[in-house]
Design a protein around this motif. Structure first.
Motif, PDB file in Angstrom:
ATOM      1  N   GLY A   8      39.638 -82.003  33.511  1.00 39.82           N
ATOM      2  CA  GLY A   8      39.474 -81.148  34.842  1.00 39.82           C
ATOM      3  C   GLY A   8      40.676 -81.045  35.626  1.00 39.82           C
ATOM      4  O   GLY A   8      41.009 -80.003  36.149  1.00 39.82           O
ATOM      5  N   THR A   9      41.638 -81.785  35.194  1.00 37.82           N
ATOM      6  CA  THR A   9      42.898 -81.779  35.907  1.00 37.82           C
ATOM      7  C   THR A   9      43.754 -81.034  35.246  1.00 37.82           C
ATOM      8  O   THR A   9      43.527 -81.029  34.075  1.00 37.82           O
ATOM      9  CB  THR A   9      43.477 -83.138  36.124  1.00 37.82           C
ATOM     10  OG1 THR A   9      43.554 -84.019  34.908  1.00 37.82           O
ATOM     11  CG2 THR A   9      43.009 -83.822  37.224  1.00 37.82           C
ATOM     12  N   ASN A  10      44.834 -80.377  35.840  1.00 35.85           N
ATOM     13  CA  ASN A  10      45.735 -79.328  35.028  1.00 35.85           C
ATOM     14  C   ASN A  10      46.771 -80.160  34.714  1.00 35.85           C
ATOM     15  O   ASN A  10      47.880 -79.862  35.359  1.00 35.85           O
ATOM     16  CB  ASN A  10      45.759 -78.282  36.142  1.00 35.85           C
ATOM     17  CG  ASN A  10      46.020 -76.750  35.437  1.00 35.85           C
ATOM     18  OD1 ASN A  10      46.016 -76.938  34.164  1.00 35.85           O
ATOM     19  ND2 ASN A  10      46.597 -76.075  36.226  1.00 35.85           N
ATOM     20  N   ARG A  11      46.894 -80.807  33.778  1.00 36.74           N
ATOM     21  CA  ARG A  11      47.929 -81.741  33.597  1.00 36.74           C
ATOM     22  C   ARG A  11      48.853 -81.113  32.097  1.00 36.74           C
ATOM     23  O   ARG A  11      47.971 -80.730  31.300  1.00 36.74           O
ATOM     24  CB  ARG A  11      47.573 -83.148  33.118  1.00 36.74           C
ATOM     25  CG  ARG A  11      47.087 -83.893  34.776  1.00 36.74           C
ATOM     26  CD  ARG A  11      48.361 -84.474  35.330  1.00 36.74           C
ATOM     27  NE  ARG A  11      47.800 -84.841  36.635  1.00 36.74           N
ATOM     28  CZ  ARG A  11      48.656 -85.469  37.658  1.00 36.74           C
ATOM     29  NH1 ARG A  11      49.904 -85.534  37.425  1.00 36.74           N
ATOM     30  NH2 ARG A  11      48.011 -85.708  38.849  1.00 36.74           N
ATOM     31  N   THR A  12      50.069 -81.323  32.160  1.00 38.06           N
ATOM     32  CA  THR A  12      50.647 -81.242  31.026  1.00 38.06           C
ATOM     33  C   THR A  12      51.640 -82.198  30.467  1.00 38.06           C
ATOM     34  O   THR A  12      52.071 -82.793  31.355  1.00 38.06           O
ATOM     35  CB  THR A  12      51.585 -79.384  31.225  1.00 38.06           C
ATOM     36  OG1 THR A  12      52.347 -79.124  29.778  1.00 38.06           O
ATOM     37  CG2 THR A  12      52.295 -79.652  32.431  1.00 38.06           C
ATOM     38  N   THR A  13      52.282 -82.061  29.339  1.00 43.78           N
ATOM     39  CA  THR A  13      53.197 -83.070  28.841  1.00 43.78           C
ATOM     40  C   THR A  13      54.525 -82.617  29.556  1.00 43.78           C
ATOM     41  O   THR A  13      54.707 -81.642  29.874  1.00 43.78           O
ATOM     42  CB  THR A  13      53.300 -83.156  27.354  1.00 43.78           C
ATOM     43  OG1 THR A  13      53.800 -81.748  27.033  1.00 43.78           O
ATOM     44  CG2 THR A  13      51.882 -83.165  26.644  1.00 43.78           C
ATOM     45  N   VAL A  14      55.327 -83.723  29.410  1.00 38.49           N
ATOM     46  CA  VAL A  14      56.325 -83.757  30.064  1.00 38.49           C
ATOM     47  C   VAL A  14      57.575 -82.891  29.340  1.00 38.49           C
ATOM     48  O   VAL A  14      58.107 -81.796  30.001  1.00 38.49           O
ATOM     49  CB  VAL A  14      57.335 -85.357  30.315  1.00 38.49           C
ATOM     50  CG1 VAL A  14      58.520 -84.908  30.746  1.00 38.49           C
ATOM     51  CG2 VAL A  14      56.217 -86.103  31.169  1.00 38.49           C
ATOM     52  N   ASN A  15      57.410 -82.940  28.160  1.00 38.72           N
ATOM     53  CA  ASN A  15      58.358 -81.975  27.379  1.00 38.72           C
ATOM     54  C   ASN A  15      58.028 -80.552  27.417  1.00 38.72           C
ATOM     55  O   ASN A  15      58.989 -79.639  27.747  1.00 38.72           O
ATOM     56  CB  ASN A  15      58.661 -82.417  26.036  1.00 38.72           C
ATOM     57  CG  ASN A  15      57.267 -82.503  25.026  1.00 38.72           C
ATOM     58  OD1 ASN A  15      56.344 -82.331  25.680  1.00 38.72           O
ATOM     59  ND2 ASN A  15      57.396 -82.267  23.761  1.00 38.72           N
ATOM     60  N   LYS A  16      56.749 -80.165  27.691  1.00 32.04           N
ATOM     61  CA  LYS A  16      56.332 -78.784  27.952  1.00 32.04           C
ATOM     62  C   LYS A  16      56.893 -78.452  29.256  1.00 32.04           C
ATOM     63  O   LYS A  16      57.216 -77.387  29.304  1.00 32.04           O
ATOM     64  CB  LYS A  16      54.901 -78.701  28.045  1.00 32.04           C
ATOM     65  CG  LYS A  16      54.387 -78.610  26.579  1.00 32.04           C
ATOM     66  CD  LYS A  16      53.025 -77.944  26.496  1.00 32.04           C
ATOM     67  CE  LYS A  16      52.307 -78.345  25.165  1.00 32.04           C
ATOM     68  NZ  LYS A  16      50.738 -78.511  25.265  1.00 32.04           N
ATOM     69  N   PHE A  17      56.789 -79.369  30.306  1.00 33.23           N
ATOM     70  CA  PHE A  17      57.084 -79.001  31.628  1.00 33.23           C
ATOM     71  C   PHE A  17      58.501 -78.600  31.849  1.00 33.23           C
ATOM     72  O   PHE A  17      59.201 -77.713  32.385  1.00 33.23           O
ATOM     73  CB  PHE A  17      56.741 -80.193  32.432  1.00 33.23           C
ATOM     74  CG  PHE A  17      57.137 -79.955  33.999  1.00 33.23           C
ATOM     75  CD1 PHE A  17      58.247 -80.932  34.416  1.00 33.23           C
ATOM     76  CD2 PHE A  17      56.372 -79.548  34.708  1.00 33.23           C
ATOM     77  CE1 PHE A  17      58.599 -80.664  35.775  1.00 33.23           C
ATOM     78  CE2 PHE A  17      56.642 -79.551  35.980  1.00 33.23           C
ATOM     79  CZ  PHE A  17      57.762 -80.296  36.557  1.00 33.23           C
TER      80      PHE A  17
END
Lengths: 686, 258
Positions: free
Chosen positions: B202-211
């Motif tokens: 439910g949280t909108n998290r993404t990986t660091v390398n995508k970021f």
């Protein structure tokens, strides 16, 4: 200056832990910062934002709340259910009291400073009385259904706002009962399955309660009627922290996207008396969640999972618009985590729970200025030494000959003997270290590796003689005036006669090791010392302070040297004084007594005392002049400070021998690559 | 309605007087009950010896038995005394039983507690290194700590207790085991709550390398993605490919030699 081969080291995998709580103390202008590994650091904001004290972390101590009480007392509460008071003089934990409510989520000190409120996992809010030497449980308030995640006192001390999951309660302090229960919408004008977690509340003196929650809303409630007054939707992710200024005309909130918003109370029209809260400034200095914010009278302070501590002075509050009003971002540690054995080309890296020993690679090639030489032998990871127990390592050191390693945690001191046979290395622990050596703040070996100097957090200095496989306690220097002042830095002269120790507020003490008595004291300076070193033959003590001043003191003559007096009279270059990061290491060239090598996180500098000093008009950062430039230009730009910014960010730089330097760098991208996941942000065009 | 035969409510007094003492006791009791039950005789009368015939016969003849008040009083007192004594005996028996059980428990507890000298030393916070008594302490929870802890209030009841440690000579700390598991599980539950609410579903998290890759894409001078190579991808395929290549090279060498 000479030509050097530089070992560029990037295999120090240093990742700082994220910042969890921040607490600002107005009287002393100090900031307490607690990290996710349990470390608590104290920054002195008036001493150029220098980290002057720290309490080492512990695996079970996950602090969730930090607050200052009256009289410079620091309390923290964590998920192990204990309230901990820190002793700022002796740099240890005074006591840990179990609150018997389960994990502690929030803590708040009353406006008068004598009562402490703790919000626990089981939904109870407990009131403690702060007595001069301890805290004492007074009573429980009405128990709520879910965990109390945030607390705030009304400035008069009569009411309390407590934020929980999906609702906020307002308690009356005298009776302990809940007066209002305000239900919070799970989503802004919508329905959501996820529970709405109230991460922060703030109680203003006019009865307004400000709440920030995980749906991205900032809401204003009226506590007299228990109703919602205003709703601001500011983010798509959680808003995780809130801090109100003392005058209650501005507050700051931090979101999970890394944005920090500043809200201010402005009048509706230019000459009306009616005011309203308006979101004025967004700041994007973080990439990850901003879990803690604080509001000092002139600045906004934020810290989060991306491990930076950002201090943003507000332009309208700052009186003098000079470099002090610039943004400060504290990323790299203010103390040395690396020690070096020059003879064997070894580097000892200090992590939170282990030490790593590496041998530097070697090369036989030669080249011109700026070439990268190929390695004939790679860097070697020799040793990975894990510490026993849950405590963090406070300090560590390797002897110059490379045969002794020592490190200290809060409860124990470890000393190891290393034996090198051909390419193998064997480790042997020296057992039965004396108990007074634990909790050492600084460890140093003498140049010939026969003596070990330990500065303990009680303010005393111990000298241990090292024998083959065992040790003998030689002497202890007790602190001078009966006050306990820690945070010592040590420096020993290469000939083994003098030991300099800083940290006492009375200045830097210099001890005579041969006769085991105090030789002299450098006069006190009002900024803390960041680095100390004693020069080889001249026995000049070079001291660097946090306001970027560098002093040179001659130990045999017991006075400042001529060069030091000259530069103090003239003053340093203004760009030198505007550097952000403190000087963490000073070293010397064995054959050139006029050179001092020092570095901070973004530059390293060789000071040549024989050349003229720069005044404010000369160019401080002049690049290396090419040899075909005319002599006139070279003479005009030549001055004593040779600064190079090739290797940055620097964690450590030292001279290994006459022609070799070692530079340990830690690129910021490598730190960011190992952080927890950030919030996804939708950007146009991607 | 059933006509019930009138019960033998009256045992002939002559019979009562003649018989022996125990019998008379019984019958006295029976009479006692009989006297009481007299007005309400009928279907609910006390069970008595039924002597139908006699009862039928003697109902008319006999007069109710006369007992002096004194004898009745004596009997009643006898009875009370007997009852009291039996109760007292029961009580004492019970008391003894309880005492024995308590002693047994105390002994068991004592066996489980540390020997007295160690408890003394712990309570006085001695500086010397105390020798552990084997098998009594759970070693898993002994740790070296540097925190001052308050002494447990009930020293007798706890198996092991938190001790006051003074000075620098602390070599171990004893922890109360009861409640430690509960505390650990609560702490873990709390940590899981935070982890779930910040990084859970439910949280909108993404990986660091995508970021970082997105950031690089938006820079004025576009850079490549942050982590272009995923070295962990397709390991099996890569291994197979390597093996195949080796075999192919060998085959190629063989054919080229020919």
């Amino acid at each position: 200056m000479g030509e050097f081969k530089v070992h560029r080291v990037r295999f120090f995998n240093y990742v700082p832990s994220g910042i969890r709580c921040v607490a600002y103390n107005n009287q002393s202008n100090r900031l307490a910062v607690s990290r996710t590994d349990g470390t608590v650091e104290i920054y002195n904001l008036s001493a150029n934002y220098f980290q002057e004290k720290f309490f080492p972390g512990h695996e079970s101590r996950a602090t969730e709340a930090l607050c200052w009480a009256k009289g410079q007392r620091l309390f923290s509460g964590g998920l192990n259910g204990e309230i901990i008071e820190y002793d700022l003089q002796a740099l240890n934990i005074k006591y840990a009291m179990d609150a018997f409510g389960g994990p502690i989520w929030s803590m708040a000190v009353s406006p008068c400073g004598s009562q402490l409120l703790v919000g626990c996992e089981d939904g109870s809010v407990k009131l403690f009385q702060i007595t001069p030497d301890k805290i004492q449980f007074e009573r429980n308030f009405d128990r709520q259904k879910s965990r109390i995640l945030s607390l705030s006192w009304h400035p008069s001390g009569t009411h309390i706002a407590a934020g929980s999951i999906d609702y906020i309660s307002v308690f009356d302090v005298k009776s302990g009962s809940a007066v209002h229960k305000m239900l919070v919408d799970r989503q802004y004008m919508g329905v959501s399955k996820r529970k709405c977690i109230i991460w922060g509340v703030a109680f203003l003196s006019d009865g307004t309660v400000i709440s920030v929650d995980s749906a991205g809303k900032v809401q204003f409630w009226d506590s007299a009627t228990g109703t919602l007054v205003k709703n601001h939707l500011i983010a798509n992710a959680d808003v995780q922290s809130i801090a109100v200024s003392d005058q209650e005309d501005s507050f700051v909130v931090g979101t999970a996207e890394g944005t920090v918003f500043h809200f201010q109370l402005v009048s509706v029209t230019s000459n009306s008396s009616e005011k309203q809260w308006v979101r004025t400034k967004p700041f994007q200095h973080h990439t990850h969640d901003v879990r803690a914010v604080a509001h000092s009278p002139t600045a906004l302070i934020s810290g989060g999972t991306d491990t930076h501590l950002v201090i943003r002075p507000l332009m309208e509050k700052v009186e003098v618009k000079n470099y002090d009003a610039a943004l400060r971002k504290i990323t790299f540690p203010h103390r040395r985590l690396i020690s070096c054995s020059k003879k064997r080309h070894l580097l000892l890296f200090q992590f939170a729970h282990h030490l790593e020993l590496w041998r530097l690679g070697s090369t036989v090639a030669t080249g011109k200025n700026g070439d990268t030489l190929p390695l004939s032998k790679d860097a070697d990871h020799l040793l990975h030494l894990k510490t026993k127990g849950p405590e963090n390592i406070i300090c560590s050191c390797i002897s110059p000959c490379g045969s002794w390693i020592a490190y200290s945690t809060t409860s124990r001191f470890f000393l190891y003997r290393l034996n090198y046979e051909h390419d193998n290395i064997s480790l042997q622990r020296v057992s039965k270290m004396p108990a007074f050596l634990r909790s050492a703040l600084q460890i140093l070996f003498s140049e010939d590796s026969t003596k070990l100097f330990v500065a303990s957090n009680q303010g005393s200095l111990h000298i241990i003689r090292l024998l083959e496989g065992s040790f003998k306690h030689l002497h202890t220097f007790q602190p001078q005036s009966g006050t306990v002042e820690s945070m010592c830095l040590l420096a020993v002269s290469p000939d083994g006669n003098w030991l300099a120790a800083s940290g006492t507020s009375a200045g830097v003490h210099v001890y005579n090791i041969k006769h085991l008595k105090l030789h002299c004291t450098v006069p006190a300076y009002n900024f803390p010392v960041t680095a100390l070193a004693i020069a080889p033959n001249t026995n000049n003590l070079v001291i660097a302070h946090s306001d970027q001043q560098v002093f040179e003191y001659s130990i045999p003559e017991k006075q400042y040297t001529e060069w030091s007096r000259t530069i103090q009279k003239q003053g340093f270059h203004y760009l030198w004084l505007q550097r952000d990061t403190p000087i963490t290491h000073i070293s010397f060239h064995p054959k050139r007594p006029m050179h001092i090598l020092l570095h901070d996180a973004y530059m390293f500098c060789i000071i040549d005392k024989s050349l003229p000093l720069p005044n404010d008009k000369t160019l401080l950062y002049n690049p290396l002049p090419p040899t075909n430039e005319s002599d006139v230009i070279r003479r005009r730009t030549a001055h004593a400070f040779k600064i190079s910014k090739i290797y940055k960010p620097l964690l450590f730089m030292d001279l290994l021998d006459e022609r070799t330097l070692v530079a340990v760098e830690r690129p910021l991208d490598d730190i960011i690559a190992q952080l927890p996941p950030p919030i996804k942000k939708k950007k146009f065009g991607t | 309605m059933v006509q019930l035969r009138p019960r033998a409510s009256r045992v002939p007094p002559s019979a009562m007087v003649d018989e022996g003492q125990p019998a008379s006791e019984e019958e006295e009791e029976a009479e006692h009950g009989l006297l009481l039950g007299q007005p309400s005789s009928g279907a609910a009368a006390e069970p008595l010896e039924e002597d139908d015939e006699e009862g039928d016969d003697e109902e008319d003849d006999e007069a109710p038995e006369e007992l002096t008040f004194a004898s009745a009083q004596a009997e009643a007192r006898e009875e009370e005394r007997r009852v009291r004594e039996s109760v007292r005996r029961d009580k004492t028996l019970l008391k003894e039983k309880r005492k024995r059980r308590e002693e047994l428990f105390i002994e068991q507890k004592k066996r489980k507690l540390l020997p007295d000298n160690i408890l003394e030393k712990l309570t006085t916070a001695g500086q010397t290194n105390i020798k552990k008594s084997s098998g009594k302490l759970k070693e898993a929870n002994l740790q070296k700590e540097n925190e001052d802890c308050d002494k447990g209030s009930d020293s007798k009841k706890a198996k092991v207790q938190k001790v006051q440690s003074v000075g620098q000579d602390k070599s171990y700390l004893a922890l109360r085991l009861k409640g430690q598991d509960l505390r650990d599980s609560r702490q873990q539950a709390a940590e899981a709550f935070v982890q779930n609410s910040l990084y859970g579903p439910g949280t909108n998290r993404t990986t660091v390398n995508k970021f970082l890759s997105l950031e690089h894409k938006r820079l004025p001078v576009k850079k490549a993605a942050a982590q272009f190579l995923n070295n962990a991808w397709g390991t099996q395929k890569r291994q197979n490919a390597k093996r195949f290549k080796r075999r192919w090279m060998v085959r190629k060498m063989k054919t080229s030699k020919k």
